[in-house]
Enzyme design. Sequence first.
Site, PDB file in Angstrom:
ATOM      1  CB  CYS A 185      -0.931   0.016   1.206  1.00  0.00           C
ATOM      2  SG  CYS A 185      -2.010   1.453   1.180  1.00  0.00           S
ATOM      3  N   GLY A 186       0.852   1.979  -1.098  1.00  0.00           N
ATOM      4  CA  GLY A 186       1.692   3.163  -1.233  1.00  0.00           C
ATOM      5  C   GLY A 186       1.221   4.326  -0.396  1.00  0.00           C
ATOM      6  CG  HIS A 187      -2.995   5.277   1.030  1.00  0.00           C
ATOM      7  ND1 HIS A 187      -3.509   4.019   0.765  1.00  0.00           N
ATOM      8  CD2 HIS A 187      -3.497   5.631   2.238  1.00  0.00           C
ATOM      9  CE1 HIS A 187      -4.296   3.642   1.759  1.00  0.00           C
ATOM     10  NE2 HIS A 187      -4.298   4.592   2.665  1.00  0.00           N
ATOM     11  CG  ASP A 229      -6.765   4.431  -3.122  1.00  0.00           C
ATOM     12  OD1 ASP A 229      -6.803   5.433  -2.385  1.00  0.00           O
ATOM     13  OD2 ASP A 229      -5.745   3.730  -3.248  1.00  0.00           O
ATOM     14  N   GLY A 249      -0.679   4.481  -4.504  1.00  0.00           N
ATOM     15  CA  GLY A 249       0.774   4.477  -4.639  1.00  0.00           C
ATOM     16  C   GLY A 249       1.339   3.236  -5.286  1.00  0.00           C
TER      17      GLY A 249
END
Length: 384
Positions: A83-85, A288, A293
């Site tokens: 998970c980028g965020h 999202d 991300g």
Amino acid sequence: MHTAGEPTRIIWEGIPPLTGALLEQRAQAKSQFDQFRRVLMLEPRGHYDMYGAILRPETELVASGEADIGVLFMHNEGFSTMCGHATIALGRFLVDVDESIFPRRKQLKYDAASGTTALNLHVPCGVVQVSVPTLESGKSDPSRPVSFISVPSFATAISLEVPLSEKYQWPELKGRASVTVDFAYGGAYYGMISSEELGFPGGLDDVKLQEMDIATKLLKQAVVANPDLEYLTKDILTGKPGFLYGIMITDRNLGQVDASEGSAASRAQLDATSEETGLYFFANQQIDRSPTGGCVAARVALARAKGALSVGEKRVYNSLVTRAYNGLSGFVGSVFDEAEGDRGQRSVRARVEGYGYYTGYHSFVVEKEDGLGVDGFSVRDITL
């Protein structure tokens, strides 16, 4: 915290006893403690689109010195691999807390020249290198973006015609029995399709959420159910099987927002090239709010595989939310480096930049007498 509008509920206390390697801890969480996820993600304490991160101070890569801390990610359906965020939010959080929450906090390296602190975060798909802007006080600097270097990312199919049997067709196709989709990996596997190809010529400037929800759900089901398409979610470097995390609807006609009158964060993106706006449905059709991300890393790898992106070239990726609010900024993606495998497989590591902010501190309570509170529910999933 939130990153570009997408929440990250960071849990550091009251966590069930998870042991072993990080993937073993993830398996335990899924098989033995899924109620813990449901309590914190779903109603009445969360909502259908809540996202969470469980801190794991001890993992095999922390023990070996390759990582500083580990984390498990969770959402409305289960536990994800990347998970980028949340990584961006965690970067700030882990720099700001003390050793009672992050035992190895004092071991992090601060670079005075760049004013950043380096953090190696062990996520289920590997280790991501996080760079956190830091003030002289030692606290994170919210005025500058956090960035991370992704795990090796790659395209698994470009402009693939995905067949759709009648049970997987949606009304907007108007009889078409296939759609053209790109697939790529950025810590998880993503399918990318233009709004026009999905059957919505008005694009994301004319969003039809309910209809797009149905279309992306059917497309994802069609891919997952087709044994001939299993290679789309197989690691090109290791051959390990994976799963299709979600479908990203893209609109290249909606490039970068005019940020000249926006926040300092959005104005800082003016040196990057306009790219596209996306709407991402993942897990159990969760939406999202951020540009996603991990999918930015996948889209950077995809653009590089198409020959449309040079090393170091920056591109802005927006979501519907970052386009709608000048106070928010999209994610900036670029190729950090690239490599070639033993059999000629090419992968890149992407740099992803974004801003995370605090929203509050919470303590959650579960009373044993509360027949509802010991689990969690979603109005959307109730069958009337």
